[in-house]
Design a protein around this motif. Structure first.
Motif, mmCIF file in Angstrom:
data_model
loop_
_atom_site.group_PDB
_atom_site.id
_atom_site.type_symbol
_atom_site.label_atom_id
_atom_site.label_comp_id
_atom_site.label_asym_id
_atom_site.label_seq_id
_atom_site.Cartn_x
_atom_site.Cartn_y
_atom_site.Cartn_z
ATOM 1 N N ARG A 177 0.855 -1.373 0.601
ATOM 2 C CA ARG A 177 0.450 -0.528 -0.484
ATOM 3 C C ARG A 177 0.884 1.391 -0.296
ATOM 4 O O ARG A 177 0.654 2.355 -0.883
ATOM 5 N N LEU A 178 2.238 1.220 0.157
ATOM 6 C CA LEU A 178 2.990 2.274 0.681
ATOM 7 C C LEU A 178 4.299 2.127 -0.215
ATOM 8 O O LEU A 178 4.908 2.727 -0.181
ATOM 9 N N ASN A 179 4.062 1.155 -0.886
ATOM 10 C CA ASN A 179 4.680 1.232 -2.724
ATOM 11 C C ASN A 179 6.098 0.866 -1.925
ATOM 12 O O ASN A 179 6.938 1.418 -2.171
ATOM 13 N N PHE A 180 6.499 -0.066 -0.867
ATOM 14 C CA PHE A 180 7.242 -0.449 -0.745
ATOM 15 C C PHE A 180 8.369 0.826 0.282
ATOM 16 O O PHE A 180 9.840 0.439 0.000
ATOM 17 N N ARG A 181 7.345 1.868 0.687
ATOM 18 C CA ARG A 181 8.951 2.840 0.729
ATOM 19 C C ARG A 181 9.340 2.964 2.337
ATOM 20 O O ARG A 181 10.316 3.066 2.657
#
Length: 414
Positions: free
Chosen positions: A289-293
Motif C-alpha cells: 500500500r505504501l509502494n514499499f517505501r
C-alpha cells in the motif's frame, strides 16, 4: 507447491460431525478455500467419504451465480442429499448470498449434513451467525501464512526467508511467486481491486479517496497510538468527520484487513479508550500500500509479532505503565511508559517488548524500564531481531531472538 496448514486442518478434524456449523473466517486470499476444498476434502476422501457425498459450492464463482439466490441454493443442496448417509457441505464465501443465515439455519434441521462455510467479513459471520444460531456456530479464524508455515515451504535459509517475509508477507499466492516484481504487483493490485473494492461496495462508501487516504495513514502508523481525531487533523480542508473515520476503520477491521489493539493500564487494571494501535493482518499488503517505501524494521517486526500472537490464540493488548520520576529541575513528574504487548490466554499472562536492536545502554534502558515498573510477577519477555536462543538477564527478563520466537510454538514457555 502445496503449503501445509496443519494447525487449521486439525481444528476442522476436531470439529467434524459436531452438529454445529463450522464458520471459517479470515481475510480474502489467506487460504480459506484451499484449506476447505483441497486439504479438508482430501482428508474426507482418505477417511472413507465418497466424493458424491461432498457438496462443494463456491459462491464467488460466476458458475454458481444462480446459487446466490437463497431459495435456489437451499433447494440445490437438498436435491444433492439422496440417502441417509452423512453429507459434507463446503460452502465458500457465503456472504455473497443474501439471507444466508436463513439458509444455514434451515440446513441445521437436516441431520445428515455437516456444514462448513467460509466468509471474508466479520460483521456478517461473527455477529449475525452467533445471533441466529444461538451457540450452534463454531468459528475458526484463518490468518495468512505464519512465518513458520512460510519458512517450511521456502527454498532457502532463515535470513533470506526472514527478509522476504518482512517485505512481502505471508499471503499464500505471494509465496508461490519467484520473481519479486510479480510479488509486488500482485499485492498492490489485490489491495485496490479486491480488498478496498470489497469494503467500498459492501458498505456503499461514496468517497473512495477518503478511505484510500485513511488506509495510507494507518499503514504509515503501524505500532503508533492514534485515534479518529488525530487522523481527522491530517485531512486539512476536507470534511472527514471523526464518526465517519471511526466507521471506516470498523469496515477495514470487519474485512480483516486491520486489527485493533486496545490500550490497557497495567497498574490501574483497566482499559484506556483513547489512542488505540492498529496492525495489518498481512505485512506485505501494508508494504504494498505504501509502494514499499516505509521499511522500518522495528515497526514491521512489531506487526509480525502481533499477528503471530493472534495465530497462537492469545488475546493481545497494548500496555501502559504510569510512573513518577524527577525531571532535570528535580520536580516530580508523571510519565506513561509503554509495554508493546500484554498477552493473555486463560490464566496465563506475558508482557512482551519488541526491539530490533538492544546493543546500546540507552536502548536497553528504553526497552526495559516499562517492564521494571510492572508490579506483578508474570513473565516479562523481550524479542530482539536475530537468531539468539532465549536467556534470562540478571533481572529475570527473558531475551530471545525472532527466529526462536517464530519457529517454536511454545517459545513463550521458556
Amino acid at each position: 507447491m502445496e503449503i501445509k496448514r496443519d494447525s487449521y486442518l486439525e481444528q476442522l478434524k476436531i470439529r467434524k460431525d459436531n452438529g454445529m456449523i463450522k464458520i471459517i473466517t479470515g481475510i480474502r486470499r489467506c487460504g480459506k478455500s484451499f484449506l476447505l476444498f483441497v486439504l479438508f476434502k482430501k482428508y474426507l476422501l482418505e477417511n472413507g467419504v465418497d466424493n458424491d457425498h461432498i457438496i462443494e459450492i463456491a459462491l464467488d464463482g460466476i458458475e454458481n451465480e444462480e446459487l446466490r439466490d437463497p431459495k435456489k441454493c437451499y433447494q440445490h443442496i437438498k436435491e444433492r442429499v439422496e440417502d441417509d448417509r452423512k453429507y459434507y457441505l463446503l460452502l465458500d464465501e457465503v456472504q455473497f448470498m443474501p439471507r444466508f443465515e436463513e439458509v444455514l439455519n434451515s440446513l441445521l434441521r437436516i441431520s445428515n449434513i455437516d456444514v462448513y462455510v467460509t466468509g471474508s467479513n466479520s460483521k456478517f459471520l461473527s455477529s449475525d451467525i452467533v445471533t441466529e444460531f444461538r451457540g450452534r456456530g463454531d468459528e475458526i479464524r484463518i490468518y495468512p501464512l505464519s512465518f513458520a508455515e512460510f519458512y517450511a515451504a521456502f527454498d532457502g535459509d532463515y535470513d533470506d526467508a526472514w527478509e522476504e517475509y518482512m517485505i512481502y508477507g505471508g499471503l499464500p499466492q505471494v509465496a508461490q511467486f519467484s520473481v519479486e516484481r510479480q510479488k509486488a504487483e500482485y499485492l498492490k493490485n489485490i489491495f485496490t481491486n479486491v480488498y478496498i473494492k470489497d469494503v467500498v461496495e459492501r458498505n456503499r462508501i461514496q468517497n473512495v479517496d477518503e478511505i484510500g487516504t485513511l488506509v495510507d495513514i494507518l499503514a504509515s502508523a503501524i505500532g503508533a497510538p492514534t485515534n479518529p481525531t488525530k487522523i481527522s487533523n491530517t485531512f486539512k480542508g476536507i470534511n472527514y468527520s471523526n464518526k465517519t473515520i471511526s466507521n471506516h476503520i470498523d469496515y477495514l477491521a470487519e474485512a480483516f484487513l486491520i486489527s485493533k489493539a486496545d490500550r490497557y493500564d497495567i497498574k490501574g487494571r483497566k482499559y484506556v479508550g483513547a489512542n488505540l494501535k492498529y496492525y495489518f493482518s498481512d505485512i506485505g499488503l501494508r508494504n504494498a500500500r505504501l509502494n514499499f517505501r516505509q521499511q522500518e524494521p522495528t515497526h514491521i517486526m512489531e506487526n509480525i509479532v502481533y499477528n503471530e500472537l493472534l495465530v497462537r490464540g492469545y488475546n493481545v493488548d497494548v500496555g501502559i505503565v504510569d510512573v513518577f520520576a524527577k525531571n532535570s529541575d528535580g520536580k516530580r513528574v508523571h510519565k506513561q511508559l509503554e509495554v508493546d504487548f500484554v498477552v493473555n490466554q486463560g490464566s496465563q499472562r506475558y508482557y512482551i517488548q519488541v526491539a530490533y536492536d538492544m546493543t546500546s545502554e540507552e536502548k536497553q534502558t528504553q526497552e526495559l524500564n516499562s517492564l521494571r515498573n510492572i508490579p506483578d510477577s508474570f513473565k516479562k519477555i523481550v524479542i530482539v531481531n536475530g537468531t539468539k536462543k532465549p536467556w534470562r538477564n540478571e533481572e529475570g527478563f527473558v531475551i530471545m531472538g525472532m527466529k526462536y520466537f517464530l519457529l517454536n510454538e511454545d517459545s513463550l514457555e521458556f
